[in-house]
Design a protein around this motif. Structure first.
Motif, mmCIF file in Angstrom:
data_model
loop_
_atom_site.group_PDB
_atom_site.id
_atom_site.type_symbol
_atom_site.label_atom_id
_atom_site.label_comp_id
_atom_site.label_asym_id
_atom_site.label_seq_id
_atom_site.Cartn_x
_atom_site.Cartn_y
_atom_site.Cartn_z
ATOM 1 N N THR A 1 9.863 -4.213 -1.148
ATOM 2 C CA THR A 1 9.462 -2.808 -1.181
ATOM 3 C C THR A 1 8.150 -2.647 -1.939
ATOM 4 O OG1 THR A 1 11.753 -2.078 -1.030
ATOM 5 C CG2 THR A 1 10.164 -0.487 -1.864
ATOM 6 N N ALA A 2 8.020 -3.319 -3.054
ATOM 7 C CA ALA A 2 6.782 -3.249 -3.836
ATOM 8 C C ALA A 2 5.602 -3.778 -3.026
ATOM 9 C CB ALA A 2 6.930 -4.031 -5.130
ATOM 10 N N MET A 3 5.803 -4.832 -2.275
ATOM 11 C CA MET A 3 4.731 -5.383 -1.444
ATOM 12 C C MET A 3 4.354 -4.397 -0.330
ATOM 13 S SD MET A 3 5.568 -9.505 -1.261
ATOM 14 C CE MET A 3 6.149 -9.335 0.379
ATOM 15 N N ASP B 1 2.340 -1.617 -1.866
ATOM 16 C CA ASP B 1 0.994 -2.108 -2.128
ATOM 17 C C ASP B 1 0.179 -2.169 -0.842
ATOM 18 O OD1 ASP B 1 -0.959 -3.179 -3.994
ATOM 19 O OD2 ASP B 1 -0.689 -5.071 -2.899
ATOM 20 N N GLU B 2 0.819 -2.559 0.246
ATOM 21 C CA GLU B 2 0.138 -2.611 1.545
ATOM 22 C C GLU B 2 -0.361 -1.219 1.939
ATOM 23 O OE1 GLU B 2 1.108 -4.172 6.028
ATOM 24 O OE2 GLU B 2 2.726 -3.180 4.933
ATOM 25 N N ILE B 3 0.487 -0.216 1.807
ATOM 26 C CA ILE B 3 0.106 1.159 2.153
ATOM 27 C C ILE B 3 -1.053 1.620 1.275
ATOM 28 C CG2 ILE B 3 0.863 3.578 2.195
ATOM 29 C CD1 ILE B 3 2.079 1.906 4.429
ATOM 30 N N LEU B 4 -0.969 1.377 -0.018
ATOM 31 C CA LEU B 4 -2.028 1.810 -0.930
ATOM 32 C C LEU B 4 -3.353 1.127 -0.606
ATOM 33 C CD1 LEU B 4 -0.040 1.952 -4.282
ATOM 34 C CD2 LEU B 4 -0.600 3.837 -2.734
ATOM 35 N N THR B 5 -3.311 -0.135 -0.230
ATOM 36 C CA THR B 5 -4.527 -0.862 0.142
ATOM 37 C C THR B 5 -5.119 -0.308 1.430
ATOM 38 O OG1 THR B 5 -3.725 -2.856 -0.953
ATOM 39 C CG2 THR B 5 -5.458 -3.149 0.695
ATOM 40 N N VAL B 6 -4.269 -0.010 2.403
ATOM 41 C CA VAL B 6 -4.742 0.570 3.663
ATOM 42 C C VAL B 6 -5.388 1.932 3.399
ATOM 43 C CG1 VAL B 6 -3.971 1.562 5.859
ATOM 44 C CG2 VAL B 6 -3.191 -0.700 5.166
ATOM 45 N N LEU B 7 -4.799 2.720 2.523
ATOM 46 C CA LEU B 7 -5.371 4.024 2.192
ATOM 47 C C LEU B 7 -6.741 3.866 1.525
ATOM 48 C CD1 LEU B 7 -2.222 5.960 0.934
ATOM 49 C CD2 LEU B 7 -3.406 6.215 3.126
ATOM 50 N N TRP C 1 10.955 8.390 4.652
ATOM 51 C CA TRP C 1 9.868 7.920 3.791
ATOM 52 C C TRP C 1 9.155 6.749 4.443
ATOM 53 C CZ3 TRP C 1 9.505 11.842 0.856
ATOM 54 C CH2 TRP C 1 10.629 12.500 0.403
ATOM 55 N N ILE C 2 7.925 6.506 4.025
ATOM 56 C CA ILE C 2 7.118 5.453 4.638
ATOM 57 C C ILE C 2 7.617 4.058 4.279
ATOM 58 C CG2 ILE C 2 5.341 5.411 2.826
ATOM 59 C CD1 ILE C 2 4.010 5.336 6.157
ATOM 60 N N VAL C 3 8.169 3.893 3.072
ATOM 61 C CA VAL C 3 8.689 2.608 2.619
ATOM 62 C C VAL C 3 10.041 2.848 1.946
ATOM 63 C CG1 VAL C 3 8.347 0.651 1.064
ATOM 64 C CG2 VAL C 3 6.391 1.643 2.242
ATOM 65 N N ILE D 1 11.525 8.342 -2.000
ATOM 66 C CA ILE D 1 10.105 8.655 -2.129
ATOM 67 C C ILE D 1 9.457 7.637 -3.067
ATOM 68 C CG2 ILE D 1 10.397 10.275 -4.034
ATOM 69 C CD1 ILE D 1 8.191 11.994 -2.645
ATOM 70 N N SER D 2 8.228 7.283 -2.743
ATOM 71 C CA SER D 2 7.491 6.324 -3.576
ATOM 72 C C SER D 2 6.045 6.792 -3.718
ATOM 73 C CB SER D 2 7.519 4.932 -2.939
ATOM 74 O OG SER D 2 6.724 4.922 -1.766
ATOM 75 N N ILE D 3 5.311 6.060 -4.524
ATOM 76 C CA ILE D 3 3.894 6.364 -4.691
ATOM 77 C C ILE D 3 3.156 6.265 -3.354
ATOM 78 C CG2 ILE D 3 3.243 4.004 -5.329
ATOM 79 C CD1 ILE D 3 1.800 7.208 -6.875
ATOM 80 N N ALA D 4 3.642 5.453 -2.443
ATOM 81 C CA ALA D 4 3.021 5.343 -1.117
ATOM 82 C C ALA D 4 3.121 6.666 -0.363
ATOM 83 C CB ALA D 4 3.677 4.219 -0.320
#
Length: 101
Positions: free
Chosen positions: A7-9, A12-18, A79-81, A85-88
């Motif tokens: 889930t953390a990975m 991180d993937e979503i945040l990097t894409v953003l 939710w996306i991940v 709900i998460s920071i993503a």
């Protein structure tokens, strides 16, 4: 533990894409110095418009396709991940609001 790491990975993937999605637009808003490309220190209005048009034509559709795929593969969750709900999710919401604003 393994599920949390996965889930953390994914978050991180979503945040990097953003970040990747935002970068071309940030260049046109903040007026980032383009000294590495030429002697000019500012993008012209025409250059900013061209960057934004390319972004709308090429980058945004790929991004929306990626997000749609993530949402459809996260079955049973709104939710996306994961299932919470998460920071993503918050970052995605902020990004969409900024783009549409």
């Amino acid at each position: 533990f393994i599920q949390r790491s996965r889930t953390a990975m994914e978050i991180d993937e979503i945040l990097t894409v953003l970040d990747d999605l935002r970068e071309p637009l940030v260049l046109t808003v903040r007026g980032k110095v383009k000294a590495l490309l030429s002697d000019d220190t500012e993008f012209t209005g025409e250059e900013k418009l061209a960057i934004r048009e390319r972004w709308m034509k090429n980058t945004l559709p790929r991004f929306l396709g990626f997000i749609e795929k993530k949402l459809t593969t996260n079955e049973g969750s709104k939710w996306i991940v994961g299932n919470d709900i998460s920071i993503a999710d918050l970052a995605l919401y902020c990004e969409i609001e900024w783009i549409s604003g």
